[in-house]
Enzyme design. Structure first.
Site, PDB file in Angstrom:
ATOM      1  N   HIS A 106       8.047  27.131  -4.082  1.00 13.11           N
ATOM      2  CA  HIS A 106       8.584  27.498  -5.388  1.00 13.11           C
ATOM      3  C   HIS A 106       9.972  28.113  -5.178  1.00 13.11           C
ATOM      4  O   HIS A 106      10.450  28.239  -4.051  1.00 13.11           O
ATOM      5  CB  HIS A 106       7.645  28.449  -6.129  1.00 13.11           C
ATOM      6  CG  HIS A 106       6.466  27.759  -6.747  1.00 13.11           C
ATOM      7  ND1 HIS A 106       6.590  26.810  -7.734  1.00 13.11           N
ATOM      8  CD2 HIS A 106       5.134  27.880  -6.504  1.00 13.11           C
ATOM      9  CE1 HIS A 106       5.394  26.370  -8.090  1.00 13.11           C
ATOM     10  NE2 HIS A 106       4.489  26.993  -7.350  1.00 13.11           N
ATOM     11  N   ASP A 152      15.165  26.454  -8.946  1.00 13.56           N
ATOM     12  CA  ASP A 152      14.461  25.591  -9.895  1.00 13.56           C
ATOM     13  C   ASP A 152      15.402  24.994 -10.934  1.00 13.56           C
ATOM     14  O   ASP A 152      15.359  23.790 -11.216  1.00 13.56           O
ATOM     15  CB  ASP A 152      13.367  26.379 -10.616  1.00 13.56           C
ATOM     16  CG  ASP A 152      12.117  26.556  -9.777  1.00 13.56           C
ATOM     17  OD1 ASP A 152      12.104  26.099  -8.628  1.00 13.56           O
ATOM     18  OD2 ASP A 152      11.148  27.157 -10.284  1.00 13.56           O
TER      19      ASP A 152
END
Length: 395
Positions: free
Chosen positions: A140, A170
């Site tokens: 992540h 992201d």
């Protein structure tokens, strides 16, 4: 009548899940593309359940899925794959966000779909990309930032790295890079007539953001660290200061002329003559500015600094950011109507076009809301659609 968006006539099939793919597809939809979001029957995109929740869907989903139509397809069923194949045959872009290899195993990978439609732009958005030793490693945002060295900059002299608030890899490294890649591939297709595979790695995107810091290492052999590097908390002119009311301001001085104006504004001849002196003078400058900014409120200091034409600003709360006159003037927060949620807030269009402005033409869709509409466009009869529903291919 509103003018067509810059991507009017472009059809995007979104097979992505989670925020990076959601946001990239929404950006294309904001520009006028027809975005069809393919979701898992029953559960849909996991972002629908990510808190905070609205009446039916989550706030994160509602703020990153406007301008889309939703259909539910079970990709593990042959009938489901056939639907995606029909969609791809008439589409311009497919955007997927699986781990490398998953789309191929499901039969909806680049090779399979571009064999059907050679003009297709197929964009795969993943953590580490389709190649390299980490390609199958789960991750992540923070993991990617650690890999590229960015977390080393996010620290203070006396503490180690901290968890950054914004999802830098992201969104900046993933969503924006995916849109950049898709738009470039669409432009190239106007010349070649052919589509192509676009491999977007959020880690690569994060690394590309490290321009000035990597230059220190690549060209000078200097290892930038948070609390030490000049624009990472290691210098008095480029720092955050606490004011008398407990609020904070940002001071963003790099150029000599801004530093000279600050010395004149404060009337402090004991400040170093240059913004980036040696360590001893730098520590003295930091102490002087800490003492000075503690004598008045944040807003008083910001007004004085701006009046003197010095690069500075407030550290806003979220409430202050949403109400900030600059953000309001640029329409970066607005509201739309939703059939279930009522009046819902949205973040604005970050790029302003004079001839083809971004627009909201659809609120975020309900799960499978457009099954019948989209399948009918593909030539399925009402009886066939009912059969697909009974068989579980579309939920």
């Amino acid at each position: 009548m509103p003018r067509p968006g810059a991507l009017a006539g472009i059809r995007v099939i979104e097979l992505a899940r989670l925020l990076p793919g959601n946001l990239a597809a929404q950006m294309l939809g904001d520009l006028g593309a027809d975005v069809i979001k393919v979701e898992q029957p029953g559960t849909g995109d996991p972002m629908r359940d990510f808190p905070p929740m609205g009446t039916r869907d989550s706030g994160v989903f509602l703020i990153s899925n406007r301008n889309k139509r939703s259909i539910t397809v079970d990709l593990k069923k042959p009938e489901g794959r056939a639907i995606v194949e029909k969609l791809a045959a008439g589409a311009d872009v497919v955007l997927e966000g699986f781990r490398p290899g998953v789309a191929d195993r499901l039969g909806v990978g680049d090779a399979a779909l571009r064999a059907i439609n050679p003009r297709l732009i197929y964009c795969a958005l993943s953590g580490y990309g389709q190649t390299g030793p980490y390609r199958l490693v789960p991750g992540h945002d923070m993991n990617y930032l650690g890999i590229v060295g960015m977390l080393q900059l996010m620290s203070r002299r006396t503490t180690g790295p901290f968890v950054p608030g914004p999802l830098i890899a992201d969104i900046a490294g993933g969503s924006l890079m995916a849109v950049y890649g898709i738009l470039a591939a669409l432009l190239a297709r106007t010349t070649t007539g052919e589509g192509q595979f676009v491999d977007v790695s959020m880690t690569d995107g994060a690394m590309a953001l490290m321009v000035s810091h990597m230059a220190e290492w690549l060209y000078a052999g200097h290892e930038p660290r948070g609390g030490e590097y000049r624009n990472a908390g290691g210098s008095a002119p480029y720092e955050i200061y606490r004011c008398a009311d407990g609020k904070y301001l940002t001071l963003g001085i790099i150029e000599d002329h801004f530093w000279l104006r600050l010395r004149q504004l404060l009337g402090r001849d004991d400040l170093p003559a240059e913004p980036f002196p040696g360590p001893e003078d730098a520590a003295r400058a930091h102490a002087i500015l800490t003492e000075a900014f503690a004598t008045a409120s944040r807003d008083e200091w910001v007004a004085r600094l701006w009046q003197a034409d010095i690069s500075a600003g407030p550290v806003n709360s979220f409430a202050e950011a949403a109400a900030d006159p600059q953000m309001r003037a640029r329409e970066m927060v607005f509201e739309i109507d939703h059939p279930v949620e009522g009046r819902i807030p949205q973040l604005g269009f970050p790029v302003k076009f004079s001839a083809t402005p971004g627009a909201v033409t659809r609120p975020p869709p309900g799960l499978g809301e457009h099954n019948g509409e989209v399948l009918a466009e593909l030539g399925y009869s009402a009886e066939a659609i009912a059969g697909l529903a009974r068989d579980g291919a579309i939920g």
